[in-house]
Scaffold this motif. Structure first.
Motif, PDB file in Angstrom:
ATOM      1  N   ILE B 418      11.588  -7.248 -11.839  1.00  0.00           N
ATOM      2  CA  ILE B 418      11.460  -7.185 -10.382  1.00  0.00           C
ATOM      3  C   ILE B 418       9.970  -7.237 -10.097  1.00  0.00           C
ATOM      4  O   ILE B 418       9.294  -6.219 -10.068  1.00  0.00           O
ATOM      5  CB  ILE B 418      12.074  -5.887  -9.824  1.00  0.00           C
ATOM      6  CG1 ILE B 418      13.523  -5.735 -10.299  1.00  0.00           C
ATOM      7  CG2 ILE B 418      11.999  -5.885  -8.295  1.00  0.00           C
ATOM      8  CD1 ILE B 418      14.159  -4.406  -9.962  1.00  0.00           C
ATOM      9  N   ILE B 419       9.444  -8.453  -9.930  1.00  0.00           N
ATOM     10  CA  ILE B 419       7.996  -8.572  -9.802  1.00  0.00           C
ATOM     11  C   ILE B 419       7.563  -8.341  -8.369  1.00  0.00           C
ATOM     12  O   ILE B 419       6.602  -7.628  -8.111  1.00  0.00           O
ATOM     13  CB  ILE B 419       7.532  -9.944 -10.342  1.00  0.00           C
ATOM     14  CG1 ILE B 419       7.625  -9.861 -11.870  1.00  0.00           C
ATOM     15  CG2 ILE B 419       6.122 -10.258  -9.885  1.00  0.00           C
ATOM     16  CD1 ILE B 419       6.984 -10.973 -12.600  1.00  0.00           C
ATOM     17  N   ARG B 420       8.243  -8.945  -7.452  1.00  0.00           N
ATOM     18  CA  ARG B 420       8.038  -8.619  -6.044  1.00  0.00           C
ATOM     19  C   ARG B 420       9.318  -7.980  -5.569  1.00  0.00           C
ATOM     20  O   ARG B 420      10.390  -8.534  -5.742  1.00  0.00           O
ATOM     21  CB  ARG B 420       7.800  -9.886  -5.221  1.00  0.00           C
ATOM     22  CG  ARG B 420       6.562 -10.598  -5.600  1.00  0.00           C
ATOM     23  CD  ARG B 420       5.366  -9.955  -4.937  1.00  0.00           C
ATOM     24  NE  ARG B 420       4.214 -10.795  -5.178  1.00  0.00           N
ATOM     25  CZ  ARG B 420       3.114 -10.758  -4.450  1.00  0.00           C
ATOM     26  NH1 ARG B 420       2.979  -9.919  -3.464  1.00  0.00           N
ATOM     27  NH2 ARG B 420       2.116 -11.533  -4.740  1.00  0.00           N
ATOM     28  N   ASP B 429      13.511   2.889  -0.527  1.00  0.00           N
ATOM     29  CA  ASP B 429      12.288   2.098  -0.513  1.00  0.00           C
ATOM     30  C   ASP B 429      11.772   1.872  -1.931  1.00  0.00           C
ATOM     31  O   ASP B 429      11.299   2.780  -2.590  1.00  0.00           O
ATOM     32  CB  ASP B 429      11.231   2.798   0.341  1.00  0.00           C
ATOM     33  CG  ASP B 429      10.087   1.845   0.644  1.00  0.00           C
ATOM     34  OD1 ASP B 429       9.953   0.844  -0.072  1.00  0.00           O
ATOM     35  OD2 ASP B 429       9.350   2.122   1.599  1.00  0.00           O
ATOM     36  N   TYR B 430      11.914   0.620  -2.375  1.00  0.00           N
ATOM     37  CA  TYR B 430      11.453   0.287  -3.723  1.00  0.00           C
ATOM     38  C   TYR B 430      10.099  -0.403  -3.687  1.00  0.00           C
ATOM     39  O   TYR B 430       9.692  -1.003  -4.653  1.00  0.00           O
ATOM     40  CB  TYR B 430      12.474  -0.637  -4.400  1.00  0.00           C
ATOM     41  CG  TYR B 430      13.595   0.112  -5.032  1.00  0.00           C
ATOM     42  CD1 TYR B 430      13.540   0.468  -6.376  1.00  0.00           C
ATOM     43  CD2 TYR B 430      14.689   0.512  -4.295  1.00  0.00           C
ATOM     44  CE1 TYR B 430      14.563   1.162  -6.962  1.00  0.00           C
ATOM     45  CE2 TYR B 430      15.716   1.216  -4.873  1.00  0.00           C
ATOM     46  CZ  TYR B 430      15.647   1.536  -6.202  1.00  0.00           C
ATOM     47  OH  TYR B 430      16.661   2.227  -6.789  1.00  0.00           O
ATOM     48  N   SER B 432       7.052  -0.409  -4.394  1.00  0.00           N
ATOM     49  CA  SER B 432       5.948   0.210  -5.136  1.00  0.00           C
ATOM     50  C   SER B 432       4.980  -0.891  -5.512  1.00  0.00           C
ATOM     51  O   SER B 432       4.892  -1.298  -6.646  1.00  0.00           O
ATOM     52  CB  SER B 432       6.513   0.883  -6.372  1.00  0.00           C
ATOM     53  OG  SER B 432       7.365  -0.006  -7.043  1.00  0.00           O
ATOM     54  N   GLU B 433       4.281  -1.385  -4.521  1.00  0.00           N
ATOM     55  CA  GLU B 433       3.512  -2.620  -4.705  1.00  0.00           C
ATOM     56  C   GLU B 433       2.034  -2.359  -4.999  1.00  0.00           C
ATOM     57  O   GLU B 433       1.612  -1.236  -5.242  1.00  0.00           O
ATOM     58  CB  GLU B 433       3.662  -3.501  -3.470  1.00  0.00           C
ATOM     59  CG  GLU B 433       4.975  -4.251  -3.460  1.00  0.00           C
ATOM     60  CD  GLU B 433       5.175  -5.136  -4.690  1.00  0.00           C
ATOM     61  OE1 GLU B 433       4.239  -5.825  -5.100  1.00  0.00           O
ATOM     62  OE2 GLU B 433       6.270  -5.128  -5.251  1.00  0.00           O
ATOM     63  N   VAL B 434       1.304  -3.434  -4.925  1.00  0.00           N
ATOM     64  CA  VAL B 434      -0.116  -3.478  -5.237  1.00  0.00           C
ATOM     65  C   VAL B 434      -0.873  -2.215  -4.791  1.00  0.00           C
ATOM     66  O   VAL B 434      -0.919  -1.887  -3.614  1.00  0.00           O
ATOM     67  CB  VAL B 434      -0.742  -4.699  -4.547  1.00  0.00           C
ATOM     68  CG1 VAL B 434      -2.206  -4.817  -4.902  1.00  0.00           C
ATOM     69  CG2 VAL B 434       0.000  -5.948  -4.941  1.00  0.00           C
ATOM     70  N   SER B 435      -1.484  -1.563  -5.747  1.00  0.00           N
ATOM     71  CA  SER B 435      -2.412  -0.466  -5.468  1.00  0.00           C
ATOM     72  C   SER B 435      -1.854   0.557  -4.492  1.00  0.00           C
ATOM     73  O   SER B 435      -2.591   1.087  -3.669  1.00  0.00           O
ATOM     74  CB  SER B 435      -3.713  -1.003  -4.860  1.00  0.00           C
ATOM     75  OG  SER B 435      -4.240  -1.987  -5.660  1.00  0.00           O
ATOM     76  N   SER B 436      -0.571   0.811  -4.540  1.00  0.00           N
ATOM     77  CA  SER B 436      -0.031   1.681  -3.503  1.00  0.00           C
ATOM     78  C   SER B 436      -0.360   3.145  -3.780  1.00  0.00           C
ATOM     79  O   SER B 436      -0.328   3.971  -2.888  1.00  0.00           O
ATOM     80  CB  SER B 436       1.476   1.490  -3.380  1.00  0.00           C
ATOM     81  OG  SER B 436       2.083   1.790  -4.606  1.00  0.00           O
ATOM     82  N   VAL B 437      -0.672   3.465  -5.020  1.00  0.00           N
ATOM     83  CA  VAL B 437      -1.026   4.849  -5.321  1.00  0.00           C
ATOM     84  C   VAL B 437      -2.554   4.991  -5.271  1.00  0.00           C
ATOM     85  O   VAL B 437      -3.279   4.403  -6.053  1.00  0.00           O
ATOM     86  CB  VAL B 437      -0.516   5.250  -6.710  1.00  0.00           C
ATOM     87  CG1 VAL B 437      -0.892   6.693  -7.012  1.00  0.00           C
ATOM     88  CG2 VAL B 437       0.981   5.075  -6.777  1.00  0.00           C
ATOM     89  N   LYS B 438      -2.998   5.708  -4.306  1.00  0.00           N
ATOM     90  CA  LYS B 438      -4.443   5.886  -4.142  1.00  0.00           C
ATOM     91  C   LYS B 438      -4.901   7.119  -4.925  1.00  0.00           C
ATOM     92  O   LYS B 438      -4.101   7.957  -5.297  1.00  0.00           O
ATOM     93  CB  LYS B 438      -4.776   6.085  -2.654  1.00  0.00           C
ATOM     94  CG  LYS B 438      -4.480   4.863  -1.818  1.00  0.00           C
ATOM     95  CD  LYS B 438      -5.532   3.792  -2.013  1.00  0.00           C
ATOM     96  CE  LYS B 438      -5.124   2.516  -1.300  1.00  0.00           C
ATOM     97  NZ  LYS B 438      -5.923   1.378  -1.740  1.00  0.00           N
ATOM     98  N   GLU B 439      -6.191   7.213  -5.087  1.00  0.00           N
ATOM     99  CA  GLU B 439      -6.730   8.351  -5.827  1.00  0.00           C
ATOM    100  C   GLU B 439      -6.429   9.659  -5.099  1.00  0.00           C
ATOM    101  O   GLU B 439      -6.470   9.730  -3.875  1.00  0.00           O
ATOM    102  CB  GLU B 439      -8.239   8.216  -5.985  1.00  0.00           C
ATOM    103  CG  GLU B 439      -8.801   9.298  -6.900  1.00  0.00           C
ATOM    104  CD  GLU B 439     -10.312   9.160  -7.064  1.00  0.00           C
ATOM    105  OE1 GLU B 439     -10.809   9.636  -8.078  1.00  0.00           O
ATOM    106  OE2 GLU B 439     -10.952   8.595  -6.176  1.00  0.00           O
ATOM    107  N   VAL B 440      -6.102  10.633  -5.876  1.00  0.00           N
ATOM    108  CA  VAL B 440      -5.828  11.947  -5.311  1.00  0.00           C
ATOM    109  C   VAL B 440      -6.949  12.873  -5.760  1.00  0.00           C
ATOM    110  O   VAL B 440      -7.271  12.950  -6.942  1.00  0.00           O
ATOM    111  CB  VAL B 440      -4.491  12.473  -5.859  1.00  0.00           C
ATOM    112  CG1 VAL B 440      -4.209  13.845  -5.307  1.00  0.00           C
ATOM    113  CG2 VAL B 440      -3.392  11.502  -5.520  1.00  0.00           C
TER     114      VAL B 440
END
Lengths: 443, 443
Positions: B418-420, B429-430, B432-440
């Motif tokens: 599942i690439i896109r 909500d699946y 989980s795309e580009v850079s979605s997790v930001k620094e914490v």
């Protein structure tokens, strides 16, 4: 809301991330007295060392990714879910995901790393990272679209910007990417774009420090620079990037560069999960662990791979963020979890340095293995052999091998397709996407 | 604003669309006294007959697509632009595109066809078409995501819907897609989803008329149905689809089906361009042409391939919308344009029917070539051979061949990634795309 998972009599090890470390750990726990739950936001493992080849049209994304479920086919004690972990609630031993809570007996953070923009949000917004398959595909689309746009752009400054490619960061990824774009320029672009004046295409590699490939030997550093320069890449060492607004890259003490494509490989940082309040975060955004990969401050939360820094007398900055370190830590942690279950003493992690290598282009690579250092054609074959052997899955090995043989003899890169349009700059709208042309009634 | 193109002393032929017909025409005009300008919204040619294999994880998208610029490498009189043509202004001999106006001496509409929902906007919104690579990739993501979702869905109706796959339309595409999903169910899903009760996975193939593969021989029709039934596909002939709201497929005189995946291959229509007011549009949204492919009402606008219908005594409904017809029309039109340039008489188009074939699964295909009809293993090898030979590009032939050999021996489909993420239904909500997790920041 709890996520319902199959019940088990054994303690549950929750692994967040299906990278090299997470996979190794989960495999080593096969048929051991644990229930292994892996959570990843993708349903596949990404072979990151070859991402730059996807970005530059050399390989197809599916060739360097591997379905996680397939890796663990037949492993009875393994459960997988596609989801993003949003928080660790360590006081109650569960994590929160976007599909529900998952409780754990042991938690392993194996989330890897993400691009580090060192707090510069302007660069973060406008430069292209390359840490995941979607990012690599976006970059591929951007590069190809810029060539297409350059043919129709009348403004000379904008045209120059479209044909200037800047790679920031002179580590292996930066060196390999700059080399791959130089090969595109030499072998592919003149055929595809005969209307284009190829001398207008410029490739810059910018590095803060005085040398490329900081971790490698002086011989490798020098040779890589020579290779790149010979291939037409302008290597700019001791050059600091100040900002990038999407059109102009600003440098300290040097003239700015007009460019539509800045590829950011200047650094990474650990991909952290909120909630680990007691954990110490050290340089590079990594979680400090002891030599058993246990995170400081927690009795049952571990970190392995890029996100972990084993801080010890011998390793004041942790181990390098490379696949072998992650794999070795995953292996070691599996042993220690088994030791815990059998009340045996725990072992300390010992890193075995397998050496480092980088490829610059056709017949050009640099390899350091301990005291052994070589560069050129044999290094290039070594690089290819090691990467082929490390790829997960027999099918992927074959497909990548066929692609490489093909490219070697044809001087071609097969897959230069703009499959999904990338459009940060929508001044020219290339979004000709799914079913966008509707039926037209003609009277 | 005019799009600036290289100047030429020769008349300009503008071809809209880089499908089978457009490519053949442009190739045949190599070294002839014309300037050839091809416009396509993608930078690649799509080999549509194998799109269903991309959708079902058998092939990678790049293997069945081919960069258009590469096809015409070295053809001096050929110019290509990635753009969408939005209007024909026939009175002044130019087309409007999203990058500027392009004037023509001869215009060739070779835009092919798009999914036909017969005016049902509810179905158009909720069903999945499969006429382009982005659409095939969306479909692949949807199928894989539905299996993932089924593991965490607690509502039994919703769970059933996630595991019911419905293909609407019993032509070659529908038959091949239903067969490919049945093979996924048999060989791949039980390994990947050991938690899943595989008997809950159902595949339906719905066709309005009494037979599948309407254009083929009764033997082929019957055998295809037998193959599918044996593979566990529920074939529903003489069944009419009334509506689909994304969860329930409503049928005439039959019980509705709960399903999250409706794959629409029930019909196509010509992909028309606004502005051809005088042209007659016949059944299937096709442009009526004479036997020289000239569109009725215009002196210098032609149509070839799926979007064209040569209406003649022998062909009251035009020729079938298949690759050989498009290629033959492209070839014929090239001859006639050359005839015009040399003041020679024009030739009428003669269609040579090369036969038809469809594959249902491993060792199962049906072939009609004139009076010769065969089914089974030999038909399957014939199908593969013909498709391999027709694929554009030597590299693509090799890669597809290796993939097929691999799948044959391993019973596996390599590329289930599942690439896109495809998310029409965002209740889960699946993305989980580009850079979605930001620094914490951890204090």
């Amino acid at each position: 809301m709890d996520l319902q998972l199959p019940k088990s009599e054994y303690p549950r090890v929750v692994i967040v991330g299906g990278g090299f470390g997470g996979i190794e750990l989960a495999k080593r726990l096969k048929n051991k007295p644990f229930q292994v739950v892996m959570l990843d936001k993708h349903n596949y493992h990404t072979f990151q060392p070859l991402l730059y080849q996807v970005a530059t049209g050399g390989l197809e994304p599916d060739s360097i990714a591997f379905p996680l479920r397939k890796i663990f086919k037949g492993q009875q004690n393994f459960i997988f879910r596609v989801t993003k972990v949003t928080e660790v609630v360590s006081a109650e031993n569960y994590v929160i995901t976007d599909i529900g809570k998952v409780s754990y007996d042991y938690l392993v953070i194996a989330t890897g790393s993400t691009s580090n923009f060192f707090g510069n949000t302007e660069i973060e917004t406008n430069a292209m990272p390359m840490k995941s398959i979607p990012e690599a595909l976006d970059l591929r689309s951007l590069i190809l679209q810029n060539f297409e746009k350059s043919l129709i752009e009348k403004d000379l400054n904008k045209k120059a910007a479209l044909l200037n490619f800047v790679v920031v960061g002179g580590g292996p990824t930066g060196v390999e990417t700059a080399g791959a774009i130089a090969e595109l320029k030499k072998h592919v672009i003149p055929n595809d774009y005969s209307e284009l004046d190829i001398s207008k295409v410029n490739i810059y590699l910018i590095e803060n420090s005085p040398e490329l490939l900081g971790v490698m030997s002086p011989q490798a550093q020098q040779k890589a620079k020579d290779f790149l320069t010979k291939m037409g890449v302008e290597v700019m060492n001791t050059t600091r990037v100040l900002g990038y607004d999407g059109h102009t890259l600003t440098l300290q003490d040097k003239a700015p560069i007009l460019t539509s494509s800045v590829i950011w490989s200047a650094g990474v940082k650990g991909e952290l999960i909120p909630g680990l309040d007691k954990a110490e975060v050290v340089r590079g955004g990594r979680l400090k662990t002891d030599t058993q990969n246990l995170i400081a401050g927690y009795p049952n939360i571990y970190a392995i791979g890029d996100v972990a820094a084993i801080i010890d007398e011998e390793t004041p900055n942790g181990h390098p963020g490379v696949a072998p370190a992650a794999i070795q830590q995953g292996h070691q942690l599996a042993k220690n979890l088994i030791n815990i279950s059998q009340n045996r003493p725990l072992e300390k992690f010992k890193y075995f340095d397998k050496g480092s290598m980088a490829t610059v282009g056709r017949n050009k690579a640099v390899v350091d293995i301990g005291k052994i250092r070589f560069q050129g054609v044999f290094a290039w074959f070594t690089w290819m052999f090691v990467h082929l052997m490390t790829l997960v899955g027999f099918r992927n090995k074959i497909i990548v091998f066929v692609n490489w043989v093909w490219s070697y003899f044809s001087y071609d890169r097969g897959t230069r397709l703009i499959i999904r349009t990338f459009a940060k700059d929508r001044s020219i709208d290339y979004r000709s996407e799914v079913s966008s042309v509707k039926e037209v009634k003609i009277p």
